[in-house]
Design a protein around this motif. Sequence first.
Motif, PDB file in Angstrom:
ATOM      1  N   CYS A   3       0.839  -1.199   0.000  1.00  0.00           N
ATOM      2  CA  CYS A   3       0.000   0.000   0.000  1.00  0.00           C
ATOM      3  C   CYS A   3       0.876   1.252   0.000  1.00  0.00           C
ATOM      4  O   CYS A   3       2.096   1.172   0.197  1.00  0.00           O
ATOM      5  CB  CYS A   3      -0.927   0.010   1.210  1.00  0.00           C
ATOM      6  SG  CYS A   3      -2.008  -1.437   1.339  1.00  0.00           S
ATOM      7  N   GLN A  55      -1.904  -0.227  -3.495  1.00  0.00           N
ATOM      8  CA  GLN A  55      -3.178   0.372  -3.099  1.00  0.00           C
ATOM      9  C   GLN A  55      -2.886   1.718  -2.456  1.00  0.00           C
ATOM     10  O   GLN A  55      -2.152   1.801  -1.474  1.00  0.00           O
ATOM     11  CB  GLN A  55      -3.924  -0.521  -2.122  1.00  0.00           C
ATOM     12  CG  GLN A  55      -5.089   0.146  -1.398  1.00  0.00           C
ATOM     13  CD  GLN A  55      -6.216   0.563  -2.324  1.00  0.00           C
ATOM     14  OE1 GLN A  55      -6.675  -0.218  -3.143  1.00  0.00           O
ATOM     15  NE2 GLN A  55      -6.687   1.801  -2.190  1.00  0.00           N
ATOM     16  N   PHE A  90      -3.699   5.211  -0.370  1.00  0.00           N
ATOM     17  CA  PHE A  90      -4.532   5.912   0.610  1.00  0.00           C
ATOM     18  C   PHE A  90      -4.052   7.360   0.587  1.00  0.00           C
ATOM     19  O   PHE A  90      -2.911   7.635   0.959  1.00  0.00           O
ATOM     20  CB  PHE A  90      -4.386   5.309   2.008  1.00  0.00           C
ATOM     21  CG  PHE A  90      -4.957   3.924   2.134  1.00  0.00           C
ATOM     22  CD1 PHE A  90      -6.290   3.733   2.446  1.00  0.00           C
ATOM     23  CD2 PHE A  90      -4.154   2.804   1.917  1.00  0.00           C
ATOM     24  CE1 PHE A  90      -6.829   2.454   2.550  1.00  0.00           C
ATOM     25  CE2 PHE A  90      -4.675   1.529   2.010  1.00  0.00           C
ATOM     26  CZ  PHE A  90      -6.012   1.340   2.331  1.00  0.00           C
ATOM     27  N   CYS A 121      -8.003   5.225  -2.185  1.00  0.00           N
ATOM     28  CA  CYS A 121      -9.026   5.460  -1.163  1.00  0.00           C
ATOM     29  C   CYS A 121      -8.708   6.826  -0.555  1.00  0.00           C
ATOM     30  O   CYS A 121      -7.647   7.007   0.049  1.00  0.00           O
ATOM     31  CB  CYS A 121      -8.977   4.366  -0.103  1.00  0.00           C
ATOM     32  SG  CYS A 121     -10.037   4.688   1.341  1.00  0.00           S
ATOM     33  N   ILE A 133     -12.647   4.715   7.904  1.00  0.00           N
ATOM     34  CA  ILE A 133     -12.684   4.497   6.449  1.00  0.00           C
ATOM     35  C   ILE A 133     -11.475   3.679   6.014  1.00  0.00           C
ATOM     36  O   ILE A 133     -11.596   2.723   5.234  1.00  0.00           O
ATOM     37  CB  ILE A 133     -12.717   5.851   5.712  1.00  0.00           C
ATOM     38  CG1 ILE A 133     -14.050   6.563   5.960  1.00  0.00           C
ATOM     39  CG2 ILE A 133     -12.477   5.658   4.218  1.00  0.00           C
ATOM     40  CD1 ILE A 133     -14.081   7.999   5.468  1.00  0.00           C
ATOM     41  N   GLU A 163     -11.746  -0.024   7.302  1.00  0.00           N
ATOM     42  CA  GLU A 163     -12.712  -0.808   6.532  1.00  0.00           C
ATOM     43  C   GLU A 163     -12.170  -1.155   5.152  1.00  0.00           C
ATOM     44  O   GLU A 163     -12.412  -2.261   4.644  1.00  0.00           O
ATOM     45  CB  GLU A 163     -14.032  -0.035   6.423  1.00  0.00           C
ATOM     46  CG  GLU A 163     -14.782   0.050   7.748  1.00  0.00           C
ATOM     47  CD  GLU A 163     -16.029   0.929   7.668  1.00  0.00           C
ATOM     48  OE1 GLU A 163     -16.179   1.644   6.638  1.00  0.00           O
ATOM     49  OE2 GLU A 163     -16.826   0.918   8.620  1.00  0.00           O
ATOM     50  N   HIS A 164     -11.422  -0.228   4.548  1.00  0.00           N
ATOM     51  CA  HIS A 164     -10.854  -0.511   3.226  1.00  0.00           C
ATOM     52  C   HIS A 164      -9.769  -1.585   3.323  1.00  0.00           C
ATOM     53  O   HIS A 164      -9.693  -2.479   2.476  1.00  0.00           O
ATOM     54  CB  HIS A 164     -10.283   0.768   2.609  1.00  0.00           C
ATOM     55  CG  HIS A 164     -10.157   0.702   1.125  1.00  0.00           C
ATOM     56  ND1 HIS A 164     -11.153   1.093   0.264  1.00  0.00           N
ATOM     57  CD2 HIS A 164      -9.144   0.263   0.334  1.00  0.00           C
ATOM     58  CE1 HIS A 164     -10.775   0.904  -0.983  1.00  0.00           C
ATOM     59  NE2 HIS A 164      -9.556   0.398  -0.974  1.00  0.00           N
ATOM     60  N   SER A 200     -11.443  -4.898   3.695  1.00  0.00           N
ATOM     61  CA  SER A 200     -12.017  -5.388   2.432  1.00  0.00           C
ATOM     62  C   SER A 200     -10.918  -5.950   1.525  1.00  0.00           C
ATOM     63  O   SER A 200     -11.146  -6.932   0.807  1.00  0.00           O
ATOM     64  CB  SER A 200     -12.762  -4.254   1.724  1.00  0.00           C
ATOM     65  OG  SER A 200     -11.869  -3.283   1.207  1.00  0.00           O
ATOM     66  N   LEU A 201      -9.734  -5.358   1.562  1.00  0.00           N
ATOM     67  CA  LEU A 201      -8.611  -5.878   0.780  1.00  0.00           C
ATOM     68  C   LEU A 201      -8.192  -7.253   1.287  1.00  0.00           C
ATOM     69  O   LEU A 201      -7.855  -8.157   0.507  1.00  0.00           O
ATOM     70  CB  LEU A 201      -7.428  -4.915   0.847  1.00  0.00           C
ATOM     71  CG  LEU A 201      -7.581  -3.561   0.144  1.00  0.00           C
ATOM     72  CD1 LEU A 201      -6.389  -2.662   0.472  1.00  0.00           C
ATOM     73  CD2 LEU A 201      -7.697  -3.749  -1.361  1.00  0.00           C
TER      74      LEU A 201
END
Length: 407
Positions: free
Chosen positions: A167, A196, A198, A217, A397, A400-401, A404-405
Amino acid sequence: MSFALIINRTSKALNFAKSNGWLNLLRLILHRLLRVGGYFGKTRIFGLYDFVTQPAIGVAARADGVSNKTINWFVPEVGKGSGGHLNIFRFIKNLEAHGFENRIVIIGSPTRKAPDRIKSEIHEWFFPVQAEVYSDAESAPPAYFTMATSWPTAYYVRAYQSTMQRCYFVQDFEPWFYPAGSDSLLAEATYGFGFQGFTAGSWLARKLSEEFSMPTCALGFSFDRELYKPQSKPQVERKHKRIFFYARPPTARRAFELGLLVLAAVSKRLPDAEIVLAGWDVRNYDIPFQVEHVGLVDLKDLPALYGGCDVALVLSCSNLSLLPLELMACGVPVVSNRAPFTEWLLNDSNAVLADATVEGLSTAIIDLLESPAKIDKIRQAGFDFACHTSWENEAKIMAEHLESLAN
């Protein structure tokens, strides 16, 4: 070596000492003397950029061998007063409340401090966190997520094998920190690593998604509610209006020179206005109008400084910092330059935005100072906007992301 180069390097050394302390400067000089050919020796390009071609670090992690709530944060050396580090540690602390085990992994440090000392400095300079500290990537345990936090750390994260998901905690568009050249190209390349993202705000999320196809995100900003709040009004009303300006010459993206030109124009029209410069020691600059030099300010003293001003000029040539929200929370109207990277947070309701010209910005400040009704309206709207933000909500937030990953 030319005299000009000696002066340039000495100036850089003094700036480093101001930001990181004299002891860290001494460590850096010793590091250069011992390992980089001497402080005034030749620059070793391959030594400075070895991380770009970093070989694999660690061994591949197995999904069933590591908890999906572990995060290794690859972080540059911690500096006192660093706003970027403050934001990282704030998310680490808030993610702890969601059951995540965080580790802070120091990357590319020339001073090579012991982990216990780094953790102690984090506690002293910022606030306590549960996260354990590791002095390099090789000593860090496997983690489900590994988080880059700057473009050099992204190269280490790419090389790090002991993880399931890479990430990128992106606080600004870092290629803009440099002139067009190697550093800007190498920084830009990291957005194509497939991590990913953020991001600090929606502008950055949209830019990285549209231009580099990075999955993003967006995370919002907030402020320290215990620290930043409206200040008590002085018993005797001030005779003159006070203008705050975040003056930081070493950070080019904060437009120090433009700010001085704007304030000079304001001072010419409103000669009784008091102008406060904070953020850096700029007493050695020739400023042809009366100013109050505040320089670097302790965190605890900022609310009183902000609250003692009628308006604040905050300029940014890239993503905004936390400063506008902190000023709003103290009841100070903000004037800023209109741009996509400011308008994701500021708008014509909660602030005063103007074109990034001397005429545009100076007129905006003067119009605001000469209109008590408008000042009150912007002050209240900015305060209300700030109060609706929350670090806890943004961490939720992110949590939760991440979940989900992992799922």
